[in-house]
Each structure stands twice: as C-alpha cells, then as structure tokens.
Write an enzyme that holds these catalytic residues in place. Structure first.
Site, PDB file in Angstrom:
ATOM      1  N   ARG A  55       0.865  -1.172   0.000  1.00 44.52           N
ATOM      2  CA  ARG A  55       0.000   0.000   0.000  1.00 44.52           C
ATOM      3  C   ARG A  55       0.904   1.225   0.000  1.00 44.52           C
ATOM      4  NH1 ARG A  55       2.513   1.921   3.595  1.00 44.52           N
ATOM      5  NH2 ARG A  55       0.970   3.560   3.689  1.00 44.52           N
ATOM      6  N   GLY A  56       0.252   2.397  -0.149  1.00 40.25           N
ATOM      7  CA  GLY A  56       1.049   3.615  -0.332  1.00 40.25           C
ATOM      8  C   GLY A  56       1.142   3.881  -1.830  1.00 40.25           C
ATOM      9  N   ALA A  57       0.809   5.106  -2.239  1.00 38.50           N
ATOM     10  CA  ALA A  57       0.611   5.382  -3.665  1.00 38.50           C
ATOM     11  C   ALA A  57       1.798   4.994  -4.562  1.00 38.50           C
ATOM     12  CB  ALA A  57       0.237   6.852  -3.830  1.00 38.50           C
ATOM     13  N   GLN A 202      -1.567   2.189   9.944  1.00 42.88           N
ATOM     14  CA  GLN A 202      -0.291   2.318   9.219  1.00 42.88           C
ATOM     15  C   GLN A 202       0.730   3.111  10.036  1.00 42.88           C
ATOM     16  OE1 GLN A 202      -3.314   2.871   7.906  1.00 42.88           O
ATOM     17  NE2 GLN A 202      -3.428   2.378   5.741  1.00 42.88           N
ATOM     18  N   ASP A 243      -1.956  10.626  -2.209  1.00 41.52           N
ATOM     19  CA  ASP A 243      -2.373   9.604  -3.175  1.00 41.52           C
ATOM     20  C   ASP A 243      -2.740  10.195  -4.523  1.00 41.52           C
ATOM     21  OD1 ASP A 243      -2.898   8.426  -0.369  1.00 41.52           O
ATOM     22  OD2 ASP A 243      -2.738   6.740  -1.773  1.00 41.52           O
TER      23      ASP A 243
HETATM   24  O1  MRU Z   1      -4.461   3.106   2.310  1.00 47.08           O
HETATM   25  P1  MRU Z   1      -2.993   3.325   2.146  1.00 47.08           P
HETATM   26  O2  MRU Z   1      -2.171   2.760   3.256  1.00 47.08           O
HETATM   27  O3  MRU Z   1      -2.519   2.882   0.766  1.00 47.08           O
HETATM   28  O4  MRU Z   1      -2.824   4.891   2.190  1.00 47.08           O
HETATM   29  C1  MRU Z   1      -1.541   5.431   2.039  1.00 47.08           C
HETATM   30  C2  MRU Z   1      -1.500   6.894   2.241  1.00 47.08           C
HETATM   31  O5  MRU Z   1      -2.502   7.540   2.452  1.00 47.08           O
HETATM   32  C3  MRU Z   1      -0.161   7.561   2.096  1.00 47.08           C
HETATM   33  O6  MRU Z   1      -0.101   8.693   2.903  1.00 47.08           O
HETATM   34  C4  MRU Z   1       0.022   7.998   0.639  1.00 47.08           C
HETATM   35  O7  MRU Z   1      -0.167   6.920  -0.235  1.00 47.08           O
HETATM   36  C5  MRU Z   1       1.329   8.582   0.401  1.00 47.08           C
HETATM   37  S1  MRU Z   1       2.559   7.325   0.355  1.00 47.08           S
HETATM   38  C6  MRU Z   1       4.063   7.927   0.032  1.00 47.08           C
END
Ligand code: MRU
Length: 351
Positions: A55-57, A202, A243
């Site tokens: 996860r994480g963009a 997270q 994201d």
């Molecule tokens: O649901 P997730 O864990 O994928 O959400 C991730 C986030 O909101 C992060 O802050 C975002 O992707 C930035 S990652 C460098």
C-alpha cells in the site's frame, strides 16, 4: 536486480524482483512479522494491492509495473506473437485494484506505452527494464524530495505525520518520511509524532517501525491527540504524503489528513505534502473529482481482529479525504517545491 534470494524485508527493500518473481513485504503483518510473499501472476499482484499486502501510492505504482511484466510473460506464453491482445484482461485487473492512488494508473499507462513500442517477440525483458526504471526513478525522486523538503524546515523542531508515507509506501526512502530522514540527518527534526491512523494502523505499525529502524525519535499518538499536541507548542510542521494531487493543488491523502491541515492552520503550524509528480493528476480539475475509496465497514467495526461495535451498527469507511490547496503551505516534488499551490503554479510545475 538482486543476485541473492530475498530473505527478510527491510523498509527500503520491501518490493523487489528476483529471478522471475516479484517479492512483496507483507505489510499486513508488520511489524510482528517481517516476511516476503512471492508473486508470479498479475492477477495475484492485483489482489495483493486490493488486500493491502502492499500500500502507499508510489509503492502501488511500482508494484503494478512489475505486475505488467508478469502479465506480458504470461500473455506471450499463452498466445505467442499475439501477446498484445492477450494482456489486456490482466492490465484491467491491475487498474481495478484500488481507485484513489493515481500512481497506479500512471504506472500502467507508462507500461502500456512501453508495450506499444514492442513487437511480437517475448516482451518480458523489455517490460522488466521499464518496471525496474520506474522503481529506480521513484527512489531517486524520493531522495531529491528529501533534500528539497528538508531545506524548508528551519528547525530544530518536532513534526507530526499521518499514515505511512515512508520507504514501505514507495520504491524506497519515502516521501514524507524521506523529508523526515533528510531533515533529521541535518539536525532539523527533534522528534516525529506519528498518528496511529485508524483503522489500518499504518502509523502505529509501519511508520513507527520505519523510524525506529532508522533511530529517529518517534512518539505514537491516537489520531485525535494531534490538536492538543499542536496547542502545546513545539510543532513546526505537519508532513504527509499524497495519493493524488489535483490540477489546482488539492491533495487527497489518508483519511484524517484534512482535519490535521485545518488544525495546523488554526495553530499557525505549516503543512507540507511530499509527493512525486507521478502523484499529480492534471486531468482532475479539483479534489472534488478525485475518486475516494470506501472500504469494507467491517474494517472499522472491530479492532485487532475483535468486534468492538454492537451488531447491526452502521459504519462508513472512506479511507482518503481531500485537503483544499489553500490549507497547504508547500507541495514538494522531485521537480521542485510549490509554495501556496494554485492551478497556475501546478501547471508551471508540470509543464
Ligand atoms: O491506504 P494506504 O495505506 O494505501 O494509504 C496510504 C497513504 O494515504 C499515504 O499517505 C500515501 O499513499 C502517500 S505514500 C508515500
């Protein structure tokens, strides 16, 4: 490419390609267990993204790119010279895995452009070269953002971060936590307050793990503790990732980010978003057009595998929100910093 078989993932090596397989650190079980899962089929990679193994963009984008390599290899094995017609179903599966992080669609579009340049031969090597390039570029972008973001911080100060925008959420080094790493190394950050980030935790599980791994002082707090911390003084910046950033500078990020930005403005604390340009979507005019993922309410109705809300209780579980551009003091990208973002400034950045 790695030459030894992967054993235990580290924050900076959470996704890697090794001898024809994609290895992903299972982020659902960190920090209790640090272990890799391995993937040989694009459909399984799509499911890994949906299920939050990764996860994480930016990490989602990098993972999808490797998923396209697996898709191309399978399409060629099944259809030979007709592989391009056979790859589409897998590309669509990958694109349907999560809706908000635009890096997913950005990476698939870039892999599609690579596909368009190829002929009828086995595409695996060429697709892998492109995916490894996307991965390496993301790491480099994070390093650059780290430098640029750190320059904005006068310090020494404490900062607040939300969710996990670290190495795990990217191709390595991190966006918001990349800024933290660089600024800490420069003596500008004393302590990071990490919001726990309900319901997936997270912050508690991943951000705390990463910062402790680096020896950066971190204090975990409940999401609702940020306002009183800000009121007490000592917080110079809120630093988060994103994201998707709209053409006018509105920022989609983990649910709760918007509230933090409102609180930061009230307390005179600056608000920084660190994100590579692969997170900027000039095709959406404002945050109102960004699709916000709603996940299963069950994620919210329990905690730690145990039901906490009464049976029959209704819950809503939007997992991202949109922070209006006017609450953002700085968007830090690898191409440069946009202070007080506006449509015109975003256009100039992306030109
Ligand atoms: O649901 P997730 O864990 O994928 O959400 C991730 C986030 O909101 C992060 O802050 C975002 O992707 C930035 S990652 C460098």
């Amino acid at each position: 490419m790695k030459t030894t078989p992967p054993t235990t993932p580290t924050p900076d090596d959470a996704a890697l390609w090794h001898e024809g397989r994609l290895y992903l650190a299972d982020q659902r079980v960190l920090p209790e267990r640090a272990e890799f899962l391995s993937y040989e089929r694009a459909a399984d990679v799509a499911e890994a993204i949906r299920a939050m193994v990764v996860r994480g963009a930016p990490a989602i984008g990098v993972t999808a790119a490797y998923g396209v390599v697996l898709a191309g290899r399978a399409a060629h094995a099944a259809a030979g010279a007709g592989w391009k017609a056979a790859i589409d179903a897998d590309l669509e599966r990958l694109a349907a895995s999560r809706p908000t992080a635009v890096n997913l669609f950005w990476a698939i579009r870039r892999m599609r452009a690579c596909i368009a340049r190829l002929g009828a031969d086995d595409p695996t090597d060429a697709l892998l070269t492109e995916a490894l390039g996307i991965h390496a570029e993301d790491r480099a972008a994070n390093r650059r953002m780290g430098e640029l973001g750190a320059e904005l911080i006068e310090g020494p100060t404490d900062i607040i971060t939300h969710c996990n925008a670290g190495a795990l959420a990217t191709g390595g080094y991190g966006t918001a936590l990349g800024v933290v790493r660089s600024a800490y190394a420069a003596g500008k950050i004393r302590r990071v307050y990490a919001d726990e980030t309900r319901p997936w935790m997270q912050g508690a599980r991943l951000t705390a793990w990463e910062l402790m791994h680096d020896g950066i002082p971190v204090t975990l707090q409940a999401d609702c503790a940020a306002a009183s911390l800000m009121a007490g003084g000592g917080i110079g910046w809120v630093i988060v990732g994103s994201d998707r950033i709209a053409a006018n500078g509105d920022v989609a990020n983990k649910i709760g980010t918007y509230g933090l930005a409102v609180m930061a403005r009230h307390h005179g604390i600056r608000f920084m978003v660190a994100a590579p340009t692969s997170t900027v979507d000039m095709e959406v005019a404002s945050g109102a057009e960004i699709p916000i993922e709603e996940r299963d309410p069950d994620e919210l109705l329990g905690c730690g595998g145990r039901r906490v809300a009464p049976q029959g209780c209704v819950a809503r579980n939007p997992v991202f929100d949109v922070t209006p551009a006017e609450l953002v003091d700085a968007i830090v990208t690898e191409r440069g910093v946009v202070l007080n973002p506006t449509r015109e400034k975003m256009q100039a950045l992306m030109a």
